[in-house]
Design a protein around this motif. Structure first.
Motif, PDB file in Angstrom:
ATOM      1  N   ASP A 217      12.442 -12.973  31.098  1.00  0.00           N
ATOM      2  CA  ASP A 217      13.547 -12.554  31.122  1.00  0.00           C
ATOM      3  C   ASP A 217      14.709 -13.618  31.660  1.00  0.00           C
ATOM      4  O   ASP A 217      14.597 -14.611  32.676  1.00  0.00           O
ATOM      5  CB  ASP A 217      13.440 -11.283  32.886  1.00  0.00           C
ATOM      6  CG  ASP A 217      15.285 -10.331  32.785  1.00  0.00           C
ATOM      7  OD1 ASP A 217      15.886 -11.377  33.478  1.00  0.00           O
ATOM      8  OD2 ASP A 217      15.394  -9.638  32.067  1.00  0.00           O
ATOM      9  N   GLU A 218      15.563 -13.762  30.729  1.00  0.00           N
ATOM     10  CA  GLU A 218      16.878 -14.522  30.406  1.00  0.00           C
ATOM     11  C   GLU A 218      17.511 -14.922  31.739  1.00  0.00           C
ATOM     12  O   GLU A 218      17.644 -15.848  32.019  1.00  0.00           O
ATOM     13  CB  GLU A 218      17.159 -14.166  29.076  1.00  0.00           C
ATOM     14  CG  GLU A 218      18.458 -15.910  29.129  1.00  0.00           C
ATOM     15  CD  GLU A 218      19.049 -15.628  27.809  1.00  0.00           C
ATOM     16  OE1 GLU A 218      19.217 -16.909  27.133  1.00  0.00           O
ATOM     17  OE2 GLU A 218      19.026 -14.864  26.937  1.00  0.00           O
ATOM     18  N   ALA A 219      17.941 -13.711  31.831  1.00  0.00           N
ATOM     19  CA  ALA A 219      18.702 -13.742  33.422  1.00  0.00           C
ATOM     20  C   ALA A 219      17.998 -14.140  34.351  1.00  0.00           C
ATOM     21  O   ALA A 219      18.837 -15.106  35.074  1.00  0.00           O
ATOM     22  CB  ALA A 219      19.668 -12.317  33.409  1.00  0.00           C
ATOM     23  N   SER A 220      16.684 -13.522  34.417  1.00  0.00           N
ATOM     24  CA  SER A 220      15.771 -13.987  36.039  1.00  0.00           C
ATOM     25  C   SER A 220      15.872 -15.623  35.959  1.00  0.00           C
ATOM     26  O   SER A 220      15.787 -16.747  36.627  1.00  0.00           O
ATOM     27  CB  SER A 220      14.533 -13.850  36.123  1.00  0.00           C
ATOM     28  OG  SER A 220      13.760 -13.759  36.657  1.00  0.00           O
ATOM     29  N   VAL A 221      15.714 -16.325  34.026  1.00  0.00           N
ATOM     30  CA  VAL A 221      15.249 -17.974  34.336  1.00  0.00           C
ATOM     31  C   VAL A 221      16.339 -18.521  35.048  1.00  0.00           C
ATOM     32  O   VAL A 221      16.970 -19.164  34.916  1.00  0.00           O
ATOM     33  CB  VAL A 221      14.653 -17.864  33.085  1.00  0.00           C
ATOM     34  CG1 VAL A 221      14.818 -19.615  32.791  1.00  0.00           C
ATOM     35  CG2 VAL A 221      13.689 -17.028  32.457  1.00  0.00           C
TER      36      VAL A 221
END
Length: 221
Positions: A42-46
């Motif tokens: 998940d890009e937002a999490s990263v």
């Protein structure tokens, strides 16, 4: 080595890397899904987790990955391929490390030796594939290897002493791999961590963009 960031620090190899580095008095920052909520797919999490870090790190090691996902193991034949399984393998085993590296590049020092490493697998080698099968996992790891190769070229332009590599840890005795060992000799996560760190310690910037096993031998792409 004074500072390290371990992604996937709650897994068998990841936790062993943390233990080994801390015994060597390396300042370790660890992130994982179970302990910190980091979802590498998940890009937002990263972005949120890595964006909170300031670095720099002498070593960033991505120890995430899985052979089985949602109870589905490697395929033995073409007829067993499922699109959703192949996509999930790609998301975790290739896209995850790619998103980490995208956000982590700013955490690597530009004026000294620095290492970015990701766990790959020998079965991701196209040149070494003599058995077939395991389509989704092999393909995802082969894609990871290509990502590492390409990223090493780009990083070299701004981080002249950077080393960006893929690593095959060998058969490691963890719960996730035990039923696929197939009688092959396995080693403990702590032994694997020591071996992998030993390989990284011997690498030079000229070795960037390569694929090595736990003994330091190059693995064919």
């Amino acid at each position: 080595m004074e500072t390290a960031l371990i992604i996937g620090a709650s897994g068998g190899i990841g936790s062993a890397l943390v233990r080994t580095l801390e015994k060597r008095e390396v300042k370790v920052t660890s992130l994982s899904r179970s302990a910190d909520g980091l979802d590498v797919t998940d890009e937002a999490s990263v972005k949120a987790h890595l964006g909170a870090l300031s670095g720099p790190f002498d070593l960033i090691f991505v120890a995430t990955g899985a052979l089985e996902l949602n109870g589905r193991g490697p395929e033995k034949a073409l007829k067993e391929i499922r699109p959703e399984v192949m996509l999930e393998q790609f998301r975790l085993n290739c896209m995850g490390p790619a998103l980490v590296l995208k956000e982590a590049a700013r955490l690597l020092p530009r004026d000294c030796r620095t290492v970015f490493a990701a766990l790959s697998a020998r079965v991701g080698s196209i040149g070494d594939n003599h058995l077939g099968g395991w389509y989704s996992y092999r393909t995802a790891k082969a894609a990871l290897n290509q990502m590492i190769r390409g990223a090493s070229i780009e990083l070299k332009r701004t981080h002249r002493q950077s080393i960006c590599v893929a690593l095959h840890p060998g058969t490691v005795a963890t719960l996730l791999t035990s039923k696929y060992a197939g009688g092959r000799e396995s080693h403990t996560p702590d032994a694997a961590a020591r071996d992998l760190l030993g390989v990284l310690g011997n690498l030079e910037p000229k070795d960037t963009g390569s694929f090595f096993d736990w003994s330091g031998k190059p693995v064919p792409w």
